[in-house]
Design an enzyme around this catalytic site. Sequence first.
Site, short mmCIF file in Angstrom:
data_model
loop_
_atom_site.label_atom_id
_atom_site.label_comp_id
_atom_site.label_asym_id
_atom_site.label_seq_id
_atom_site.Cartn_x
_atom_site.Cartn_y
_atom_site.Cartn_z
N LYS A 1 25.01 48.04 27.26
CA LYS A 1 23.73 47.63 27.84
C LYS A 1 22.93 48.84 28.31
O LYS A 1 21.73 48.94 28.05
CB LYS A 1 23.98 46.65 29.01
CG LYS A 1 24.66 45.36 28.54
CD LYS A 1 24.77 44.33 29.64
CE LYS A 1 25.74 44.70 30.73
NZ LYS A 1 27.15 44.77 30.26
N THR A 2 23.60 49.77 28.99
CA THR A 2 22.91 50.97 29.43
C THR A 2 22.42 51.78 28.22
O THR A 2 21.29 52.27 28.20
CB THR A 2 23.84 51.84 30.30
OG1 THR A 2 24.35 51.03 31.36
CG2 THR A 2 23.10 53.02 30.90
N ASP B 1 20.55 47.91 36.49
CA ASP B 1 21.89 47.44 36.15
C ASP B 1 22.32 46.43 37.23
O ASP B 1 21.86 46.51 38.37
CB ASP B 1 22.84 48.64 36.13
CG ASP B 1 24.09 48.39 35.29
OD1 ASP B 1 24.19 47.29 34.70
OD2 ASP B 1 24.95 49.27 35.23
N THR C 1 26.19 40.74 33.85
CA THR C 1 27.37 40.32 33.10
C THR C 1 27.19 38.92 32.52
O THR C 1 27.72 38.61 31.47
CB THR C 1 28.62 40.38 33.98
OG1 THR C 1 28.30 39.86 35.26
CG2 THR C 1 29.10 41.81 34.13
N ARG D 1 33.27 51.07 25.10
CA ARG D 1 33.64 52.02 26.15
C ARG D 1 35.15 52.22 26.18
O ARG D 1 35.65 53.33 26.33
CB ARG D 1 33.16 51.56 27.52
CG ARG D 1 33.70 52.50 28.62
CD ARG D 1 33.31 52.08 30.01
NE ARG D 1 31.90 52.28 30.22
CZ ARG D 1 31.12 51.42 30.85
NH1 ARG D 1 31.62 50.29 31.30
NH2 ARG D 1 29.85 51.67 31.00
P1 ATP Z 1 28.05 48.66 32.10
O1 ATP Z 1 27.75 47.21 32.04
O2 ATP Z 1 29.38 48.97 32.74
O3 ATP Z 1 26.93 49.52 32.58
P2 ATP Z 1 27.27 49.04 29.45
O4 ATP Z 1 27.36 47.71 28.79
O5 ATP Z 1 25.96 49.47 29.99
O6 ATP Z 1 28.33 49.08 30.58
P3 ATP Z 1 27.30 51.56 28.08
O7 ATP Z 1 27.46 52.43 29.28
O8 ATP Z 1 25.98 51.51 27.44
O9 ATP Z 1 27.83 50.11 28.41
O10 ATP Z 1 28.32 51.95 26.94
C1 ATP Z 1 29.56 52.49 27.24
C2 ATP Z 1 29.93 53.54 26.20
O11 ATP Z 1 30.25 52.89 24.99
C3 ATP Z 1 28.81 54.52 25.87
O12 ATP Z 1 29.05 55.76 26.41
C4 ATP Z 1 28.82 54.67 24.37
O13 ATP Z 1 29.52 55.85 24.04
C5 ATP Z 1 29.66 53.54 23.87
N1 ATP Z 1 28.89 52.57 23.13
C6 ATP Z 1 28.46 51.39 23.59
N2 ATP Z 1 27.85 50.70 22.62
C7 ATP Z 1 27.89 51.45 21.53
C8 ATP Z 1 27.43 51.26 20.20
N3 ATP Z 1 26.84 50.13 19.84
N4 ATP Z 1 27.62 52.24 19.32
C9 ATP Z 1 28.25 53.37 19.68
N5 ATP Z 1 28.73 53.60 20.92
C10 ATP Z 1 28.55 52.66 21.83
#
Ligand code: ATP
Length: 334
Positions: A64-65, A109, A158, A217
């Site tokens: 998401k981030t 977030d 979430t 992740r």
């Molecule tokens: P949170 O909800 O805990 O903030 P998030 O859903 O925002 O988590 P991210 O921080 O964006 O998740 O992603 C976590 C890690 O996973 C990133 O550092 C990235 O390296 C990897 N990642 C996530 N999605 C992808 C994708 N579609 N392709 C490649 N790498 C990805």
Amino acid sequence: ESDASPWAGDEERVVESALRPHSLAEFVGQPKVARQLDLVLEGAKRRGRPPDHVLLSGPPGLGKTSLALIIGSELGTSVKITSGPAIERSGDLAAMLSNLAEGDVLFIDEIHRIARPAEELLYMAMEDFRVDVVVGKGPGATAIPLEISPFTLVGATTRAGLLTGPLRDRFGFVGQMEFYSTEDLQSVLRRSADLLGVAIDTAGSAEIASRSRGTPRIANRLLRRVRDYAEVRADGRITEPVARAALALYDVDELGLDRLDREVLHALVVKFNGGPVGVATLAVAVGEEPHTVEEVCEPFLVRAGLLARTPRGRVATEAAWAHLGLPVPEGLWL
Ligand code: ATP
């Protein structure tokens, strides 16, 4: 950061941001959300206006981030990052909003955890690009309307259902993030291994991918642990036997359940005889916050077919006993 995996340190977070995809083209998987978002951004670019507000929902670590940052880079604007729990007073939010430049992306977030007065301020900001700043106290207090630049709010949560109706309704686009397939996780792993400069073969990436709980992740984190093992105990290349040996060493089981997942499952099966039991009781039994158990562990346990959510509480499935290596009790009600 609500991911309960045991090895998320500051250094890990630095590496994590180095592995982030920077454009929609680099973003692996989530075909539905990616295609929808592509259209939203393209339409906005053609009109020369900031796109509608975007809500991204789904379990932690699915990107998401990363997507919020990609929205900014696709639009060529900057992204300001904050989180629901970090916004304590609505004044803080008003200051943040009035500092935005035209077209900026504001990423919040855990937006479902924003305090109510700040949430109400956000309604007007999202709809009319205006905030009321209250000056003074008591009967003499006056609300001064303040214009803010048109911006795009990207909220992450979430579960979309955790948001109040009025807040949810103000998002023009809701992207539901899904767990990744093993194939997509293999692509994530190949890309990350490239960036880390480590060789990985197909069977090696399949082994790591299948234990990553559908979550990039986690895949990246396991990759780094397996790389350590490959470099110290093997010839530096990640193959299936190397991945297997490394993951066994780090206590990651075949389904990818980590310590907390297994504790939750164990408590449910052994302490509560398979349930039904309420999530709050279950959380106390493992010494965790209910929302961590509910938002971090459960979605994957449900997806793995080990736990079911019922109106009477959480119940273990037959597969849960089997996974823990315990005999399934007779007359199990499921
Ligand atoms: P949170 O909800 O805990 O903030 P998030 O859903 O925002 O988590 P991210 O921080 O964006 O998740 O992603 C976590 C890690 O996973 C990133 O550092 C990235 O390296 C990897 N990642 C996530 N999605 C992808 C994708 N579609 N392709 C490649 N790498 C990805």
